[in-house]
Motif scaffolding. Structure first.
Motif, PDB file in Angstrom:
ATOM      1  N   LEU A 125       0.806  -1.222   0.000  1.00 39.12           N
ATOM      2  CA  LEU A 125       0.000   0.000   0.000  1.00 39.12           C
ATOM      3  C   LEU A 125       0.841   1.274   0.000  1.00 39.12           C
ATOM      4  N   ALA A 126       1.988   1.242   0.658  1.00 40.24           N
ATOM      5  CA  ALA A 126       2.835   2.437   0.745  1.00 40.24           C
ATOM      6  C   ALA A 126       3.944   2.451  -0.300  1.00 40.24           C
ATOM      7  N   VAL A 127       3.963   1.450  -1.172  1.00 45.98           N
ATOM      8  CA  VAL A 127       5.022   1.351  -2.179  1.00 45.98           C
ATOM      9  C   VAL A 127       4.621   2.162  -3.406  1.00 45.98           C
ATOM     10  N   SER A 128       5.504   3.067  -3.806  1.00 46.93           N
ATOM     11  CA  SER A 128       5.274   3.840  -5.028  1.00 46.93           C
ATOM     12  C   SER A 128       6.616   4.206  -5.642  1.00 46.93           C
ATOM     13  N   SER A 129       6.598   4.462  -6.919  1.00 45.95           N
ATOM     14  CA  SER A 129       7.817   4.910  -7.596  1.00 45.95           C
ATOM     15  C   SER A 129       8.307   6.227  -7.006  1.00 45.95           C
ATOM     16  N   SER A 130       7.373   7.088  -6.597  1.00 47.60           N
ATOM     17  CA  SER A 130       7.753   8.377  -5.998  1.00 47.60           C
ATOM     18  C   SER A 130       8.566   8.173  -4.730  1.00 47.60           C
ATOM     19  N   VAL A 131       8.140   7.226  -3.903  1.00 49.54           N
ATOM     20  CA  VAL A 131       8.879   6.933  -2.668  1.00 49.54           C
ATOM     21  C   VAL A 131      10.265   6.400  -3.015  1.00 49.54           C
ATOM     22  N   VAL A 132      10.351   5.511  -3.990  1.00 51.26           N
ATOM     23  CA  VAL A 132      11.649   4.954  -4.390  1.00 51.26           C
ATOM     24  C   VAL A 132      12.567   6.057  -4.900  1.00 51.26           C
ATOM     25  N   ARG A 133      12.054   6.960  -5.707  1.00 54.52           N
ATOM     26  CA  ARG A 133      12.880   8.069  -6.207  1.00 54.52           C
ATOM     27  C   ARG A 133      13.381   8.934  -5.054  1.00 54.52           C
ATOM     28  N   GLU A 134      12.500   9.201  -4.104  1.00 52.91           N
ATOM     29  CA  GLU A 134      12.890   9.996  -2.940  1.00 52.91           C
ATOM     30  C   GLU A 134      13.992   9.297  -2.148  1.00 52.91           C
ATOM     31  N   LEU A 135      13.869   7.989  -1.969  1.00 52.88           N
ATOM     32  CA  LEU A 135      14.887   7.229  -1.252  1.00 52.88           C
ATOM     33  C   LEU A 135      16.211   7.221  -2.019  1.00 52.88           C
ATOM     34  N   LEU A 136      16.145   7.144  -3.333  1.00 48.68           N
ATOM     35  CA  LEU A 136      17.363   7.201  -4.139  1.00 48.68           C
ATOM     36  C   LEU A 136      18.075   8.537  -3.982  1.00 48.68           C
ATOM     37  N   LEU A 137      17.295   9.588  -3.889  1.00 49.34           N
ATOM     38  CA  LEU A 137      17.862  10.940  -3.829  1.00 49.34           C
ATOM     39  C   LEU A 137      18.330  11.348  -2.434  1.00 49.34           C
ATOM     40  N   CYS A 138      17.978  10.575  -1.409  1.00 49.31           N
ATOM     41  CA  CYS A 138      18.388  10.937  -0.045  1.00 49.31           C
ATOM     42  C   CYS A 138      19.890  10.727   0.115  1.00 49.31           C
ATOM     43  N   GLY A 139      20.446  11.312   1.145  1.00 51.31           N
ATOM     44  CA  GLY A 139      21.889  11.313   1.331  1.00 51.31           C
ATOM     45  C   GLY A 139      22.478  10.082   1.996  1.00 51.31           C
ATOM     46  N   GLU A 140      21.737   8.994   2.084  1.00 50.77           N
ATOM     47  CA  GLU A 140      22.258   7.784   2.722  1.00 50.77           C
ATOM     48  C   GLU A 140      23.422   7.184   1.939  1.00 50.77           C
ATOM     49  N   SER A 141      24.211   6.373   2.618  1.00 48.51           N
ATOM     50  CA  SER A 141      25.278   5.636   1.948  1.00 48.51           C
ATOM     51  C   SER A 141      24.654   4.615   0.998  1.00 48.51           C
ATOM     52  N   LEU A 142      25.437   4.127   0.073  1.00 49.49           N
ATOM     53  CA  LEU A 142      24.954   3.139  -0.888  1.00 49.49           C
ATOM     54  C   LEU A 142      24.445   1.889  -0.177  1.00 49.49           C
ATOM     55  N   ALA A 143      25.159   1.427   0.833  1.00 47.90           N
ATOM     56  CA  ALA A 143      24.749   0.225   1.578  1.00 47.90           C
ATOM     57  C   ALA A 143      23.418   0.450   2.289  1.00 47.90           C
ATOM     58  N   ALA A 144      23.245   1.626   2.870  1.00 48.60           N
ATOM     59  CA  ALA A 144      21.990   1.947   3.561  1.00 48.60           C
ATOM     60  C   ALA A 144      20.843   2.052   2.567  1.00 48.60           C
ATOM     61  N   LYS A 145      21.092   2.672   1.418  1.00 52.88           N
ATOM     62  CA  LYS A 145      20.057   2.775   0.380  1.00 52.88           C
ATOM     63  C   LYS A 145      19.633   1.391  -0.085  1.00 52.88           C
ATOM     64  N   LYS A 146      20.621   0.535  -0.298  1.00 48.96           N
ATOM     65  CA  LYS A 146      20.332  -0.812  -0.789  1.00 48.96           C
ATOM     66  C   LYS A 146      19.434  -1.565   0.189  1.00 48.96           C
ATOM     67  N   LYS A 147      19.728  -1.442   1.467  1.00 48.25           N
ATOM     68  CA  LYS A 147      18.931  -2.126   2.496  1.00 48.25           C
ATOM     69  C   LYS A 147      17.499  -1.567   2.532  1.00 48.25           C
TER      70      LYS A 147
END
Length: 168
Positions: A125-147
């Motif tokens: 229900l909370a999964v959307s491409s918009s959320v994924v794009r936002e997570l990609l653009l956040c400043g987390e490390s690559l390992a944190a983003k992957k998780k």
């Protein structure tokens, strides 16, 4: 007579929610086309070819699912492949209101176009491409983003998604 359906969207990027709809729709139809569309009203993160490539990889095990890129009206693509059904996923009331309006317009443009609405599985229900794009653009490390992204994106495209994002 074969039942052919189209699941159109920007798929920017392809998510677990999309995959869930594709799996369920592929069980209902002889052929399901995933149509990666270019929407002039959206600023996409990934180009159409990259989005189609990831969608194709995500659904690789589904024999009756095909992926195409299309610019223009979805009903025109439907006519070109002999599809009478348009599949749409619904996460909530806002999606339903929007999809109802789109379905009416598609029916006006192509009288044989029937829209089939599939309710999202509760875990998506909370999964959307918009959320994924936002997570990609956040400043987390690559390992944190992957998780984090593993909860939203099919596992077989996660590395490719991060690689493609790295090119931007």
């Amino acid at each position: 007579m074969k039942k052919i359906a189209v699941f159109a969207g920007s798929f920017d990027p392809f998510t677990l929610g999309h995959l869930d709809v594709v799996k369920r729709a592929s069980a209902l139809f002889d052929t399901l086309w995933i149509v990666v569309a270019q929407n002039a009203n959206k600023k996409n993160l990934f180009d159409c070819v990259t989005r189609a490539k990831m969608a194709k990889k995500a659904v690789a095990g589904l024999k009756n699912v095909k992926v195409a890129v299309h610019e223009g009206l979805t009903v025109d693509f439907m006519k070109s492949v002999g599809a009478d059904f348009l599949v749409r996923g619904i996460r909530g009331a806002c999606d339903l209101d929007f999809e109802q309006s789109v379905a009416w317009n598609n029916k006006t443009l192509c009288s044989s176009a029937e829209t089939v609405l599939l309710l999202s599985a509760s875990e998506h229900l909370a999964v959307s491409s918009s959320v994924v794009r936002e997570l990609l653009l956040c400043g987390e490390s690559l390992a944190a983003k992957k998780k984090t992204l593993a909860k939203f994106v099919p596992s077989n495209i996660l590395n490719e998604l991060l690689t493609e994002f790295g090119k931007i």
